[in-house]
Design a protein around this motif. Structure first.
Motif, PDB file in Angstrom:
ATOM      1  N   ASP A   1       0.064 -74.849  -5.964  1.00  0.00           N
ATOM      2  CA  ASP A   1       0.103 -74.828  -4.495  1.00  0.00           C
ATOM      3  C   ASP A   1      -0.449 -73.526  -3.954  1.00  0.00           C
ATOM      4  OD1 ASP A   1       1.192 -77.323  -4.448  1.00  0.00           O
ATOM      5  OD2 ASP A   1       2.972 -76.789  -3.302  1.00  0.00           O
ATOM      6  N   MET A   2      -0.345 -72.473  -4.737  1.00  0.00           N
ATOM      7  CA  MET A   2      -0.898 -71.194  -4.278  1.00  0.00           C
ATOM      8  C   MET A   2      -2.399 -71.301  -4.051  1.00  0.00           C
ATOM      9  SD  MET A   2       1.137 -68.175  -6.294  1.00  0.00           S
ATOM     10  CE  MET A   2       1.232 -68.897  -7.916  1.00  0.00           C
ATOM     11  N   LEU A   3      -3.052 -72.155  -4.841  1.00  0.00           N
ATOM     12  CA  LEU A   3      -4.492 -72.347  -4.694  1.00  0.00           C
ATOM     13  C   LEU A   3      -4.830 -73.473  -3.739  1.00  0.00           C
ATOM     14  CD1 LEU A   3      -5.678 -72.087  -8.411  1.00  0.00           C
ATOM     15  CD2 LEU A   3      -5.806 -70.317  -6.660  1.00  0.00           C
TER      16      LEU A   3
ATOM     17  N   ILE B   1      -2.900 -69.324  -0.713  1.00  0.00           N
ATOM     18  CA  ILE B   1      -2.991 -67.864  -0.558  1.00  0.00           C
ATOM     19  C   ILE B   1      -4.406 -67.367  -0.285  1.00  0.00           C
ATOM     20  CG2 ILE B   1      -0.981 -67.510  -2.043  1.00  0.00           C
ATOM     21  CD1 ILE B   1      -2.930 -66.630  -4.256  1.00  0.00           C
ATOM     22  N   LEU B   2      -5.418 -68.124  -0.725  1.00  0.00           N
ATOM     23  CA  LEU B   2      -6.781 -67.587  -0.688  1.00  0.00           C
ATOM     24  C   LEU B   2      -7.257 -67.210   0.713  1.00  0.00           C
ATOM     25  CD1 LEU B   2      -8.481 -69.860  -3.383  1.00  0.00           C
ATOM     26  CD2 LEU B   2      -7.657 -67.505  -3.629  1.00  0.00           C
ATOM     27  N   PRO B   3      -7.029 -68.038   1.751  1.00  0.00           N
ATOM     28  CA  PRO B   3      -7.531 -67.644   3.073  1.00  0.00           C
ATOM     29  C   PRO B   3      -6.514 -66.896   3.926  1.00  0.00           C
ATOM     30  CG  PRO B   3      -6.864 -69.943   3.135  1.00  0.00           C
ATOM     31  CD  PRO B   3      -6.539 -69.438   1.754  1.00  0.00           C
TER      32      PRO B   3
ATOM     33  N   GLY C   1     -16.911 -64.089  -3.435  1.00  0.00           N
ATOM     34  CA  GLY C   1     -16.686 -63.337  -2.200  1.00  0.00           C
ATOM     35  C   GLY C   1     -17.527 -63.814  -1.042  1.00  0.00           C
ATOM     36  N   LEU C   2     -18.774 -64.214  -1.310  1.00  0.00           N
ATOM     37  CA  LEU C   2     -19.643 -64.690  -0.230  1.00  0.00           C
ATOM     38  C   LEU C   2     -19.112 -65.959   0.422  1.00  0.00           C
ATOM     39  CD1 LEU C   2     -23.089 -63.993  -1.901  1.00  0.00           C
ATOM     40  CD2 LEU C   2     -22.250 -62.953   0.231  1.00  0.00           C
ATOM     41  N   ALA C   3     -18.356 -66.740  -0.314  1.00  0.00           N
ATOM     42  CA  ALA C   3     -17.796 -67.969   0.260  1.00  0.00           C
ATOM     43  C   ALA C   3     -16.770 -67.680   1.343  1.00  0.00           C
ATOM     44  CB  ALA C   3     -17.163 -68.805  -0.857  1.00  0.00           C
ATOM     45  N   PHE C   4     -16.309 -66.426   1.454  1.00  0.00           N
ATOM     46  CA  PHE C   4     -15.319 -66.058   2.466  1.00  0.00           C
ATOM     47  C   PHE C   4     -15.968 -65.454   3.714  1.00  0.00           C
ATOM     48  CE2 PHE C   4     -12.762 -66.141  -1.377  1.00  0.00           C
ATOM     49  CZ  PHE C   4     -11.571 -66.723  -0.940  1.00  0.00           C
ATOM     50  N   GLU C   5     -17.271 -65.556   3.844  1.00  0.00           N
ATOM     51  CA  GLU C   5     -17.947 -64.959   4.992  1.00  0.00           C
ATOM     52  C   GLU C   5     -17.588 -65.636   6.313  1.00  0.00           C
ATOM     53  OE1 GLU C   5     -20.432 -62.062   5.461  1.00  0.00           O
ATOM     54  OE2 GLU C   5     -18.680 -61.867   4.167  1.00  0.00           O
ATOM     55  N   GLY C   6     -16.944 -66.785   6.232  1.00  0.00           N
ATOM     56  CA  GLY C   6     -16.466 -67.436   7.457  1.00  0.00           C
ATOM     57  C   GLY C   6     -15.237 -66.782   8.042  1.00  0.00           C
ATOM     58  N   TYR C   7     -14.790 -65.689   7.397  1.00  0.00           N
ATOM     59  CA  TYR C   7     -13.636 -64.934   7.894  1.00  0.00           C
ATOM     60  C   TYR C   7     -14.069 -63.505   8.136  1.00  0.00           C
ATOM     61  CZ  TYR C   7     -11.182 -68.896   5.791  1.00  0.00           C
ATOM     62  OH  TYR C   7     -10.772 -70.148   5.449  1.00  0.00           O
ATOM     63  N   GLY C   8     -13.687 -62.967   9.303  1.00  0.00           N
ATOM     64  CA  GLY C   8     -14.095 -61.628   9.678  1.00  0.00           C
ATOM     65  C   GLY C   8     -13.274 -60.541   9.016  1.00  0.00           C
TER      66      GLY C   8
ATOM     67  N   LYS D   1     -12.037 -73.364  -3.731  1.00  0.00           N
ATOM     68  CA  LYS D   1     -10.957 -74.136  -4.352  1.00  0.00           C
ATOM     69  C   LYS D   1     -11.516 -75.148  -5.346  1.00  0.00           C
ATOM     70  CE  LYS D   1      -7.667 -73.799  -0.485  1.00  0.00           C
ATOM     71  NZ  LYS D   1      -6.883 -74.563   0.519  1.00  0.00           N
ATOM     72  N   GLU D   2     -12.589 -75.807  -4.974  1.00  0.00           N
ATOM     73  CA  GLU D   2     -13.164 -76.817  -5.862  1.00  0.00           C
ATOM     74  C   GLU D   2     -13.744 -76.171  -7.112  1.00  0.00           C
ATOM     75  OE1 GLU D   2     -13.588 -80.528  -7.140  1.00  0.00           O
ATOM     76  OE2 GLU D   2     -12.598 -79.879  -5.282  1.00  0.00           O
ATOM     77  N   TRP D   3     -14.372 -74.999  -6.960  1.00  0.00           N
ATOM     78  CA  TRP D   3     -14.896 -74.285  -8.127  1.00  0.00           C
ATOM     79  C   TRP D   3     -13.776 -73.914  -9.086  1.00  0.00           C
ATOM     80  CZ3 TRP D   3     -14.228 -68.653  -8.336  1.00  0.00           C
ATOM     81  CH2 TRP D   3     -14.732 -68.100  -9.517  1.00  0.00           C
TER      82      TRP D   3
END
Length: 1009
Positions: A765-767, A808-810, A887-894, A928-930
């Motif tokens: 669930d953490m993921l 937890i990731l986002p 890390g690049l996959a999180f660019e949708g967050y400032g 998450k899928e990766w």
């Protein structure tokens, strides 16, 4: 039998010796030449790559001591990442032989030491453990370590091991000051010791402590008439609401009102022959429709309450202090009598305010008890007169039936007191429009003083248990704060001169041969006041009784308190010893009890050493004892060997004592001391039975104290433990990042992990969890609607994925702490995912790393393009390939974790990524899928390793590999649930055993001879 055992031991030793010899030979003949040919070029010398000098390993023993690093060598060779390009790769056969040798060494070391509890160094409590333990020991959140330096972490990343928790002279001084601060919070009660949330050294703090407890008790009682009318309606309509078998008692419990008072209210609503206010209240009651909607029902009940309050306000009994010529109106003996009359007449009505029909304009008569009103009550009576002149119809009664109506008003007052209690009073009561005054005030002029006024609460609302609790609180008020004695002394020194004609602000000189509180001094002053009263036949006759009642009451109270304090001292010492047992997490030996009492007597015997000072000093010694400050999870030699049904132990180990096992378990699950139930199992010795140990573990995992595990394990593992004090965000550029938002960011993963552990959810669930927890501040930051209320109102959001949250990731705490202020950092974010979440070992960066622009808004290129240029450097590309994509996959967050479509320069963000090991995706769902497809196993193993290291209070060693592997293999069949990990840990040989001290081993050998 002994010969067979010895023979088996010889054979085993020979086998192990042969294996070691083979491994040593292969190391010298195969591994070292390989290292010299293909690795030493980079990994040797004064500045070896990744700070890893492979040439320094010259023997098998040296490799074994640092085997985790050689596991990294094996991983790099398996992945064919070393040596890095363009260095020619080694022959496949040579690489394979080195890999096989490392695997063989690993297997051999596991066989030799599986289950070895390792060296668990005695160590002090960590800052967090100390704070949690003090909180559980005292019942107060005192934060004693707020000025302590941060605890260093061990190799596993946790700050709860002897590898890192050392004690220095400077730190010892801080512990001493912390212990003194804790002791300052001691509260001395008649039968025990307690702790306050603030120091209890001065009278004002002692008063605040006791007063607030009484006032909080008052406020917690159900005294709203509307609640009782509503509960009565539910009982009346019990069949219609689907509860035909309900009783007044069950309805009272459901409605959270007094089961004692509800039948009284029900009775007056249904009695026959009612007139006056009772009849009108019954009419209002009958007009509530049976199927009233909740809002209408509440509104009607409030109307009934307001009617009751109005009637009682106008008919409340009023009193003035009796008059004695030559004494001021504010004289304490006289005001005390006035207070008493109010307190004992709250269930009576002043029927003199009723008007016969036809004579409304007649003036109000004087108060029957005291014809001459003192000036302080005049404003109140002026207001009442104005109301009467306005012609309040509810107070107009038929002249021919006045007696019947007076009885009805008295009955109404008996059921509905004008106040259940008085929590606040000014000098000019009962006119509450001015000078509210102090809580529980007696209303004396500028002299302190308190008065208890809660007779209706005791008589109508409280059951026997509640009555005893309130009596106890008032008794403790005088015991703790000595308000009667202090009021008496201030009155004597500042006001008692009034009886000698010196004025109402004059006192008496301090007596030469007596304490002010002595009975002789009180008697002498009483006789003076009685003589003053007797000197003028025109004085109020009741004043004699008032004076006698006041002085006798003061003397009786003071003498009772003297006796109670004397009786309390041995009880305090018993409580102190009980507290020491809780602090030491085990029973005290007789010698320890004697030593503590001897130290108390030593402190008491010093000049001016008071009982309280001696108890506080002894408490400081308890809190400074190694038995409290340190964790020493070893077999206690005084307890002897412990029989255990837990897993078999390897030679050279012994089971932990039951008390040591209890502490190890509680500091694992709660980061704090064992509770009474856990210690009771330690005392009985059955904690070493697997079924009992597991039952206690499951109980503890459902406790709210598991927040300690969520905060300390999760905070250190995922590196957000100190985010509460983070100040890296530029608040001018990000004004939304307030202290409240920062605290909410920190709280989100703590609540998520606490819920996951207490509810025994899957570690996955953490993921992949589609839910998270937010308060109004965080919900606004995330754009999640419908979350309102105070900052401490937290809710679970089950559709958080609709807002790009969940798991937890986002979480913004991780996105923010892995951003360097004015831009995002795919490097830091990806590194955090791969290293902290997935557990991959990443070597440190080269000494000189070119910096990317610090302000995203001023950069010429998007961060993605800048990173692409950075990776063109061969020294950087190998490592960056492991985490930049994640890390690049999180660019949708400032930079503060906010969702965004454009970067700070206004350029559209691109969250597409090529992930390490293959595969592409976009955004959080892509990550998450990766992980689900490629790296889930690494995450599960990493969680397991981290929990094992945290539980054992040390870095992992080869002897733990078998335990980790067994837990990981067990998890899928158990739904990856937390209890499958934790229960396997707490029943493992590593957790329940300790290495045998040398002196134990030698004595046991001697006993066998």
């Amino acid at each position: 039998m002994l010969k067979r055992v010895l023979s088996l031991g010889v054979c085993l030793s020979a086998t192990l010796g042969a294996a070691q010899s083979t491994l040593e030979r292969e190391f010298q003949q195969t591994v070292r030449p390989f290292v010299n040919s293909y690795c030493a070029g980079c990994h040797s010398g004064s500045s070896p790559a990744a700070q890893f000098d492979l040439k320094s390993f010259t023997t098998l023993e040296s490799v074994t001591k640092e085997f985790p690093r050689w596991q990294l060598v094996m991983a790099r060779l398996n992945a064919q990442e070393m040596p890095p390009k363009p260095v020619p790769p080694p022959p496949a056969d040579a690489r394979r032989r080195v890999i096989q040798w490392i695997q063989s060494l690993r297997a051999e070391e596991i066989r030799k030491s599986a289950g070895d509890p390792g060296i668990v160094l005695p160590r002090r409590l960590s800052n967090a453990e100390y704070s949690y333990t003090i909180a559980d020991l005292t019942g107060q959140e005192l934060q004693p370590t707020k000025e302590f330096p941060l605890d260093p972490a061990n190799q596993a990343g946790f700050d709860n091991s002897g590898e890192s928790l050392t004690m220095s002279p400077a730190l010892l001084t801080k512990y001493l000051q912390a212990a003194r601060d804790v002791a300052d919070h001691l509260v001395f009660k008649p039968d025990t010791l307690d702790f306050a949330p603030y120091p209890m050294l001065v009278e004002t703090d002692r008063e605040k402590y006791a007063i607030q407890r009484i006032v909080n008790f008052y406020y917690a009682q159900p005294t709203d008439f509307a609640d009782y009318f509503q509960a009565a309606w539910r009982y009346k309509n019990r069949a219609a609401i689907g509860k035909p078998m309900a009783t007044l008692t069950s309805i009272a419990a459901e409605s959270k009102v007094s089961a004692k008072y509800l039948p009284v209210v029900w009775g007056i609503l249904h009695e026959s022959g009612a007139v006056g206010p009772v009849a009108k209240l019954q009419r209002m009651w009958r007009e509530i429709p049976p199927g009233a909607a909740p809002q209408l029902l509440r509104a009607r009940c409030v109307e009934m309450r307001d009617f009751v309050v109005k009637i009682r306000k106008h008919t409340a009994m009023q009193f003035a202090a009796p008059k004695v010529r030559g004494l001021p109106a504010g004289s304490q003996p006289l005001l005390s009598w006035k207070n008493l009359q109010f307190a004992t007449h709250r269930r009576q009505a002043d029927v003199s305010v009723l008007r016969n029909d036809g004579d409304i304009q007649q003036p109000l008569p004087p108060i029957p008890q005291f014809p001459d009103l003192h000036r302080e009550t005049a404003p109140y009576w002026t207001a009442v007169s104005a109301s009467m002149r306005a012609g309040d119809a509810d107070l107009i009664v038929p002249a021919a039936q006045r007696a019947i109506y007076e009885a009805a008003f008295q009955h109404f007052a008996s059921v509905f007191p004008d106040a259940f209690y008085v929590s606040e009073r000014g000098r000019y009561f009962p006119d509450d429009r001015y000078d509210k005054g102090r809580l529980l005030s007696a209303g004396y002029h500028n002299t302190m003083g308190y008065f208890r006024d809660d007779v209706p609460l005791m008589e109508l609302i409280l059951d026997e248990k509640g009555q005893k609790e309130l009596e106890r609180l008032w008794n403790e008020f005088d015991f703790v704060a000595a308000y009667t004695e202090r009021t008496w002394e201030q009155y004597y020194l500042n006001q008692s001169g009034e009886v000698d004609g010196k004025g109402d602000e004059a006192g008496s000189p301090r007596p030469a041969n007596h304490a002010i509180a002595d009975a002789a001094i009180i008697q002498e002053l009483k006789e003076k006041y009685l003589a003053k009263w007797a000197s003028n036949p025109g004085n109020d006759s009741v004043a004699q009784e008032a004076i006698t009642h006041h002085f006798v009451g003061v003397n009786t109270t003071l003498r009772a308190l003297e006796e109670e304090h004397a009786k309390a001292e041995p009880k305090h010492l018993d409580a102190l010893l009980a507290l020491a047992e809780r602090a030491y997490r085990r029973p005290l030996a007789k010698s320890e009890r004697d030593d503590l009492l001897a130290y108390y007597r030593e402190l008491r015997g010093k000049t001016d050493g008071s009982h309280e000072d001696a108890v506080r000093g002894t408490l400081v010694s308890i809190l400074m004892s190694p038995d409290f400050l340190y964790r020493i999870d070893l077999l206690d030699p005084k307890l002897g060997p412990v029989r255990t049904a837990l897993p078999p132990r390897m030679p050279g180990t012994l089971p932990l004592s039951p008390y040591a096992l209890a502490s190890r378990l509680s500091y694992f699950v709660w980061s704090s001391m064992p509770d009474a139930e856990l210690l009771s199992h330690a005392a009985s010795g059955d904690l070493t039975r697997p079924e009992v140990l597991l039952a206690q573990t499951r109980r503890m995992l459902k406790s709210d104290r598991v927040r300690g595990l969520a905060t300390e394990f999760g905070g250190n593992w995922l590196e957000f433990r100190h985010f509460e004090t983070s100040n890296t965000v530029d608040r001018d550029r990000f004004p939304q990042f307030t202290n409240e938002l920062r605290q909410a960011m920190f709280e989100e993963p703590v609540r998520f992990l606490e819920d996951a552990i207490r509810s025994n959810r899957s570690v996955l669930d953490m993921l992949y969890g589609r839910y998270t927890f937010v308060n109004p501040v965080l919900a606004k930051h995330y754009g999640i609607p419908g979350v309102t209320g105070a900052a401490d109102h937290w809710v679970r959001v089950d559709d958080a994925d609709q807002y790009n949250r969940g798991g937890i990731l986002p979480m913004s705490v991780f996105l923010t702490q892995n951003s360097p202020g004015l831009r995002t950092s795919p490097v830091k974010r990806g590194h955090w995912v791969v290293r902290d979440v997935l557990g991959q070992v990443i070597p440190p960066p080269p000494p000189v790393v070119p910096e990317l622009p610090s302000d995203e808004s001023k950069a010429e290129l998007p961060i993605r393009d800048m990173l692409a240029k950075h990776r063109q450097n061969p020294l950087c590309s190998a490592c960056h390939a492991k985490f930049d994509g994640a890390g690049l996959a999180f660019e949708g967050y400032g930079p503060v974790g906010e969702s965004r479509a454009k970067d700070l320069a206004g350029r559209p963000v691109d969250a597409k990524a090529e992930f390490p090991g293959g595969g592409e995706g976009s955004g959080i769902e892509g990550v998450k899928e990766w992980i689900r497809e490629k790296r889930q196993g690494e995450f599960v193993e990493n969680v397991t390793r981290k929990l094992v290291a945290y539980a054992l209070n040390r870095s992992l060693q080869l002897s733990d590999e078998d335990l980790v592997e067994r837990i990981v293999q067990r998890l899928p069949a158990n739904g990856y649930r937390f209890d499958a990990v934790i229960e396997s840990i707490v029943t493992s040989p590593q957790f329940v055993n300790a290495r045998r001290p040398v002196q134990h081993e030698s004595s046991e050998i001697e006993s066998r001879r």
